[in-house]
Design a protein around this motif. Structure first.
Motif, PDB file in Angstrom:
ATOM      1  N   UNK A   1      78.283  79.241 -30.356  1.00 51.08           N
ATOM      2  CA  UNK A   1      79.141  79.355 -29.164  1.00 51.08           C
ATOM      3  C   UNK A   1      78.654  80.530 -28.316  1.00 51.08           C
ATOM      4  N   UNK A   2      77.374  80.533 -28.009  1.00 51.95           N
ATOM      5  CA  UNK A   2      76.759  81.642 -27.262  1.00 51.95           C
ATOM      6  C   UNK A   2      77.457  81.901 -25.937  1.00 51.95           C
ATOM      7  N   UNK A   3      77.902  80.832 -25.311  1.00 45.43           N
ATOM      8  CA  UNK A   3      78.528  80.958 -23.995  1.00 45.43           C
ATOM      9  C   UNK A   3      79.785  81.827 -24.043  1.00 45.43           C
ATOM     10  N   UNK A   4      80.429  81.899 -25.192  1.00 49.14           N
ATOM     11  CA  UNK A   4      81.651  82.691 -25.304  1.00 49.14           C
ATOM     12  C   UNK A   4      81.368  84.189 -25.291  1.00 49.14           C
ATOM     13  N   UNK A   5      80.104  84.577 -25.390  1.00 49.11           N
ATOM     14  CA  UNK A   5      79.721  85.990 -25.322  1.00 49.11           C
ATOM     15  C   UNK A   5      79.556  86.472 -23.884  1.00 49.11           C
ATOM     16  N   UNK A   6      79.617  85.559 -22.939  1.00 47.58           N
ATOM     17  CA  UNK A   6      79.512  85.947 -21.533  1.00 47.58           C
ATOM     18  C   UNK A   6      80.828  86.572 -21.075  1.00 47.58           C
TER      19      UNK A   6
END
Length: 118
Positions: free
Chosen positions: A79-84
């Motif tokens: 869920x890399x996008x949640x680190x934005x």
């Protein structure tokens, strides 16, 4: 691409949190004389859990990285996008994280591929 800038990131700060779990059990006991009694026992277990603040990482730091070991600390490879940050998430995906949560899994996968976040 030079990714040496990622090595400067540190692990997110850890903090400890207490989690208490209350368990109640009820037993019915039959005595030799045929009488019944109900015994209720309540116990509380306390666990210390180490928690981490979620990492907030710029899009440029996670875009195009295929090997999860190369991701900055605290970034969930699935869920890399949640680190934005919320602002950058909106810029990259054109929606907020709450709307993202409501999307179908296949739709999210396609958008991650389109934005090179897989």
């Amino acid at each position: 691409t030079n990714r040496s800038h990622k090595k400067k990131l540190q692990s997110p700060p850890a903090f400890q949190q207490l989690h208490r779990i209350k368990k109640t059990t009820t037993k019915t006991i039959v005595t030799p004389s045929g009488d019944t009694a109900t015994v209720t026992t309540t116990t509380t277990e306390t666990h210390i859990v180490e928690c981490y603040e979620p990492a907030i990482v710029p899009y440029a730091f996670i875009k195009g990285i295929r090997d999860p070991a190369e991701l900055p600390p605290g970034v969930d490879p699935d869920a890399r996008e949640m680190s934005l940050s919320d602002k950058e998430f909106m810029e990259v995906f054109g929606m907020d994280k709450f709307k993202w949560d409501g999307l179908a899994t296949w739709k999210k996968k396609g958008m991650r591929r389109e934005k090179d976040l897989f």
